[in-house]
Scaffold this motif. Structure first.
Motif, PDB file in Angstrom:
ATOM      1  N   ARG A 181     -10.367 -41.198  -2.659  1.00 27.56           N
ATOM      2  CA  ARG A 181      -8.943 -40.893  -2.757  1.00 27.56           C
ATOM      3  C   ARG A 181      -8.688 -39.393  -2.645  1.00 27.56           C
ATOM      4  O   ARG A 181      -7.732 -38.957  -1.992  1.00 27.56           O
ATOM      5  CB  ARG A 181      -8.376 -41.411  -4.071  1.00 27.56           C
ATOM      6  N   MET A 182      -9.529 -38.598  -3.279  1.00 23.82           N
ATOM      7  CA  MET A 182      -9.358 -37.145  -3.206  1.00 23.82           C
ATOM      8  C   MET A 182      -9.544 -36.644  -1.773  1.00 23.82           C
ATOM      9  O   MET A 182      -8.786 -35.787  -1.314  1.00 23.82           O
ATOM     10  CB  MET A 182     -10.322 -36.450  -4.168  1.00 23.82           C
ATOM     11  N   LEU A 183     -10.538 -37.185  -1.082  1.00 19.96           N
ATOM     12  CA  LEU A 183     -10.745 -36.792   0.319  1.00 19.96           C
ATOM     13  C   LEU A 183      -9.552 -37.210   1.175  1.00 19.96           C
ATOM     14  O   LEU A 183      -9.107 -36.458   2.042  1.00 19.96           O
ATOM     15  CB  LEU A 183     -12.050 -37.386   0.858  1.00 19.96           C
ATOM     16  N   GLY A 184      -9.029 -38.403   0.924  1.00 21.56           N
ATOM     17  CA  GLY A 184      -7.838 -38.849   1.641  1.00 21.56           C
ATOM     18  C   GLY A 184      -6.626 -37.991   1.327  1.00 21.56           C
ATOM     19  O   GLY A 184      -5.809 -37.692   2.204  1.00 21.56           O
ATOM     20  N   ALA A 185      -6.507 -37.584   0.068  1.00 23.14           N
ATOM     21  CA  ALA A 185      -5.408 -36.698  -0.322  1.00 23.14           C
ATOM     22  C   ALA A 185      -5.535 -35.352   0.385  1.00 23.14           C
ATOM     23  O   ALA A 185      -4.529 -34.789   0.840  1.00 23.14           O
ATOM     24  CB  ALA A 185      -5.384 -36.513  -1.837  1.00 23.14           C
ATOM     25  N   LEU A 186      -6.753 -34.846   0.485  1.00 24.25           N
ATOM     26  CA  LEU A 186      -6.973 -33.592   1.215  1.00 24.25           C
ATOM     27  C   LEU A 186      -6.573 -33.732   2.681  1.00 24.25           C
ATOM     28  O   LEU A 186      -6.056 -32.786   3.279  1.00 24.25           O
ATOM     29  CB  LEU A 186      -8.441 -33.171   1.134  1.00 24.25           C
ATOM     30  N   ARG A 187      -6.832 -34.911   3.237  1.00 24.77           N
ATOM     31  CA  ARG A 187      -6.495 -35.167   4.642  1.00 24.77           C
ATOM     32  C   ARG A 187      -5.016 -35.519   4.823  1.00 24.77           C
ATOM     33  O   ARG A 187      -4.586 -35.822   5.927  1.00 24.77           O
ATOM     34  CB  ARG A 187      -7.358 -36.301   5.185  1.00 24.77           C
ATOM     35  N   LEU A 188      -4.276 -35.536   3.714  1.00 28.14           N
ATOM     36  CA  LEU A 188      -2.838 -35.838   3.721  1.00 28.14           C
ATOM     37  C   LEU A 188      -2.560 -37.244   4.246  1.00 28.14           C
ATOM     38  O   LEU A 188      -1.549 -37.489   4.905  1.00 28.14           O
ATOM     39  CB  LEU A 188      -2.057 -34.792   4.525  1.00 28.14           C
ATOM     40  N   GLN A 189      -3.455 -38.183   3.917  1.00 28.80           N
ATOM     41  CA  GLN A 189      -3.316 -39.565   4.376  1.00 28.80           C
ATOM     42  C   GLN A 189      -2.294 -40.300   3.503  1.00 28.80           C
ATOM     43  O   GLN A 189      -2.542 -40.535   2.325  1.00 28.80           O
ATOM     44  CB  GLN A 189      -4.667 -40.290   4.325  1.00 28.80           C
ATOM     45  N   GLU A 190      -1.196 -40.656   4.122  1.00 25.98           N
ATOM     46  CA  GLU A 190      -0.117 -41.290   3.365  1.00 25.98           C
ATOM     47  C   GLU A 190      -0.560 -42.597   2.714  1.00 25.98           C
ATOM     48  O   GLU A 190      -0.117 -42.918   1.610  1.00 25.98           O
ATOM     49  CB  GLU A 190       1.100 -41.527   4.255  1.00 25.98           C
TER      50      GLU A 190
ATOM     51  N   THR B 243      -5.438 -31.749  -5.275  1.00 26.77           N
ATOM     52  CA  THR B 243      -6.869 -31.800  -4.990  1.00 26.77           C
ATOM     53  C   THR B 243      -7.364 -30.542  -4.284  1.00 26.77           C
ATOM     54  O   THR B 243      -8.457 -30.055  -4.564  1.00 26.77           O
ATOM     55  CB  THR B 243      -7.204 -33.052  -4.152  1.00 26.77           C
ATOM     56  N   ALA B 244      -6.567 -29.996  -3.384  1.00 27.66           N
ATOM     57  CA  ALA B 244      -6.991 -28.802  -2.631  1.00 27.66           C
ATOM     58  C   ALA B 244      -7.285 -27.618  -3.546  1.00 27.66           C
ATOM     59  O   ALA B 244      -7.997 -26.690  -3.148  1.00 27.66           O
ATOM     60  CB  ALA B 244      -5.937 -28.425  -1.604  1.00 27.66           C
ATOM     61  N   ARG B 245      -6.793 -27.643  -4.774  1.00 29.53           N
ATOM     62  CA  ARG B 245      -7.057 -26.534  -5.695  1.00 29.53           C
ATOM     63  C   ARG B 245      -8.547 -26.403  -6.032  1.00 29.53           C
ATOM     64  O   ARG B 245      -8.981 -25.338  -6.477  1.00 29.53           O
ATOM     65  CB  ARG B 245      -6.226 -26.693  -6.965  1.00 29.53           C
TER      66      ARG B 245
ATOM     67  N   PHE C 258     -13.992 -21.149  -3.327  1.00 31.47           N
ATOM     68  CA  PHE C 258     -14.369 -20.298  -2.196  1.00 31.47           C
ATOM     69  C   PHE C 258     -13.812 -18.878  -2.303  1.00 31.47           C
ATOM     70  O   PHE C 258     -14.170 -18.015  -1.512  1.00 31.47           O
ATOM     71  CB  PHE C 258     -13.976 -20.956  -0.870  1.00 31.47           C
ATOM     72  N   GLU C 259     -12.977 -18.626  -3.290  1.00 31.33           N
ATOM     73  CA  GLU C 259     -12.529 -17.255  -3.538  1.00 31.33           C
ATOM     74  C   GLU C 259     -13.685 -16.369  -3.978  1.00 31.33           C
ATOM     75  O   GLU C 259     -13.583 -15.143  -3.931  1.00 31.33           O
ATOM     76  CB  GLU C 259     -11.436 -17.223  -4.610  1.00 31.33           C
ATOM     77  N   LEU C 260     -14.773 -16.981  -4.406  1.00 31.43           N
ATOM     78  CA  LEU C 260     -15.945 -16.213  -4.829  1.00 31.43           C
ATOM     79  C   LEU C 260     -16.655 -15.556  -3.649  1.00 31.43           C
ATOM     80  O   LEU C 260     -17.485 -14.670  -3.849  1.00 31.43           O
ATOM     81  CB  LEU C 260     -16.915 -17.107  -5.605  1.00 31.43           C
ATOM     82  N   ILE C 261     -16.342 -15.970  -2.430  1.00 33.56           N
ATOM     83  CA  ILE C 261     -16.933 -15.338  -1.245  1.00 33.56           C
ATOM     84  C   ILE C 261     -16.203 -14.010  -1.022  1.00 33.56           C
ATOM     85  O   ILE C 261     -14.982 -13.993  -0.856  1.00 33.56           O
ATOM     86  CB  ILE C 261     -16.802 -16.247   0.002  1.00 33.56           C
ATOM     87  N   PRO C 262     -16.924 -12.912  -1.063  1.00 38.19           N
ATOM     88  CA  PRO C 262     -16.288 -11.595  -0.920  1.00 38.19           C
ATOM     89  C   PRO C 262     -15.419 -11.501   0.336  1.00 38.19           C
ATOM     90  O   PRO C 262     -15.802 -11.931   1.409  1.00 38.19           O
ATOM     91  CB  PRO C 262     -17.482 -10.632  -0.827  1.00 38.19           C
TER      92      PRO C 262
ATOM     93  N   THR D 290      -4.019 -18.260  -0.249  1.00 37.41           N
ATOM     94  CA  THR D 290      -2.879 -18.612   0.604  1.00 37.41           C
ATOM     95  C   THR D 290      -3.038 -20.002   1.203  1.00 37.41           C
ATOM     96  O   THR D 290      -2.106 -20.813   1.174  1.00 37.41           O
ATOM     97  CB  THR D 290      -2.714 -17.564   1.721  1.00 37.41           C
ATOM     98  N   VAL D 291      -4.219 -20.285   1.743  1.00 37.27           N
ATOM     99  CA  VAL D 291      -4.470 -21.595   2.352  1.00 37.27           C
ATOM    100  C   VAL D 291      -4.328 -22.709   1.314  1.00 37.27           C
ATOM    101  O   VAL D 291      -3.688 -23.735   1.574  1.00 37.27           O
ATOM    102  CB  VAL D 291      -5.865 -21.633   3.025  1.00 37.27           C
ATOM    103  N   VAL D 292      -4.887 -22.513   0.134  1.00 39.87           N
ATOM    104  CA  VAL D 292      -4.799 -23.530  -0.916  1.00 39.87           C
ATOM    105  C   VAL D 292      -3.343 -23.734  -1.342  1.00 39.87           C
ATOM    106  O   VAL D 292      -2.898 -24.878  -1.506  1.00 39.87           O
ATOM    107  CB  VAL D 292      -5.703 -23.177  -2.118  1.00 39.87           C
ATOM    108  N   ALA D 293      -2.608 -22.660  -1.506  1.00 42.25           N
ATOM    109  CA  ALA D 293      -1.196 -22.778  -1.911  1.00 42.25           C
ATOM    110  C   ALA D 293      -0.396 -23.560  -0.872  1.00 42.25           C
ATOM    111  O   ALA D 293       0.397 -24.449  -1.229  1.00 42.25           O
ATOM    112  CB  ALA D 293      -0.591 -21.399  -2.134  1.00 42.25           C
ATOM    113  N   ILE D 294      -0.595 -23.261   0.388  1.00 44.18           N
ATOM    114  CA  ILE D 294       0.128 -23.970   1.451  1.00 44.18           C
ATOM    115  C   ILE D 294      -0.303 -25.434   1.499  1.00 44.18           C
ATOM    116  O   ILE D 294       0.528 -26.330   1.648  1.00 44.18           O
ATOM    117  CB  ILE D 294      -0.071 -23.265   2.808  1.00 44.18           C
ATOM    118  N   TRP D 295      -1.612 -25.674   1.350  1.00 40.72           N
ATOM    119  CA  TRP D 295      -2.141 -27.036   1.383  1.00 40.72           C
ATOM    120  C   TRP D 295      -1.528 -27.875   0.260  1.00 40.72           C
ATOM    121  O   TRP D 295      -1.104 -29.005   0.468  1.00 40.72           O
ATOM    122  CB  TRP D 295      -3.651 -26.996   1.246  1.00 40.72           C
ATOM    123  N   VAL D 296      -1.482 -27.316  -0.949  1.00 39.05           N
ATOM    124  CA  VAL D 296      -0.898 -28.033  -2.091  1.00 39.05           C
ATOM    125  C   VAL D 296       0.597 -28.265  -1.858  1.00 39.05           C
ATOM    126  O   VAL D 296       1.113 -29.348  -2.174  1.00 39.05           O
ATOM    127  CB  VAL D 296      -1.162 -27.287  -3.418  1.00 39.05           C
TER     128      VAL D 296
END
Length: 176
Positions: free
Chosen positions: A8-17, A104-106, A111-115, A123-129
């Motif tokens: 379900r989380m993977l489907g939510a990430l994929r925005l599957q209605e 779920t995208a949160r 990945f913010e730990l990557i310098p 930004t990507v996570v905020a838009i995704w959510v």
């Protein structure tokens, strides 16, 4: 047959209605949605702790949990009671479940730990959510995308106003 929380989380990430519709209908998914809210908040707090030395920890998780529940309540009032669509028949639980999965995208905040990637990941996570929230509201309220965007904005503004009034009253009642 209901899918696993991971599916379900993977489907939510994929925005599957269809995933959002499944979550909306499954009353047992409320706990899963709450888990997503609390777990993503803890991940965010841990990442913030690594990056800045200050972590929100359990208080951040509690705040996120209450914020999710309150936003779902405001979206319920706005989307079901004040401005329902012609097909809208929903409960607070249905809205809360879909909105929980929309967060779920949160988990990707890790990945913010990557310098050098902190700003772009945030930004990507905020838009995704944000986009997932519109999909979640569209599924839970059985409305068009345009109406879901409007209800998301109206609910966020409503929540902001209610919290601002509550804080103002608290300051008046309990001055520092």
């Amino acid at each position: 047959m209901a899918r696993s929380i991971t599916d379900r989380m993977l489907g939510a990430l994929r925005l599957q209605e269809d995933i959002y519709e499944e979550v909306e209908a499954d009353q047992k998914a409320t706990g899963e949605a709450a888990f997503i809210i609390v777990a993503t908040s803890l991940v965010s707090g841990a990442v913030n702790g690594v990056l800045t030395g200050a972590s929100s920890g359990l208080f951040g998780a509690l705040g996120s949990f209450l914020g999710w529940a309150f936003y779902a309540w405001v979206a319920y009032i706005v989307g079901v009671k004040l401005f329902p669509g012609p097909q809208t028949k929903s409960s607070w639980g249905e809205i809360a479940r879909t909105l929980g999965y929309a967060n779920t995208a949160r988990f990707l905040i890790i990945f913010e730990l990557i310098p050098g990637l902190q700003a772009i990941i945030r930004t990507v996570v905020a838009i995704w959510v944000l986009v997932a929230t519109v999909v979640a509201l569209r599924a839970a309220l059985d409305i068009t995308t345009g109406r879901a965007i409007w209800i998301a904005i109206a609910s966020a503004l409503g929540q902001l106003i209610i919290v601002a009034v509550a804080l103002a009253v608290a300051v008046l009642v309990f001055p520092m």
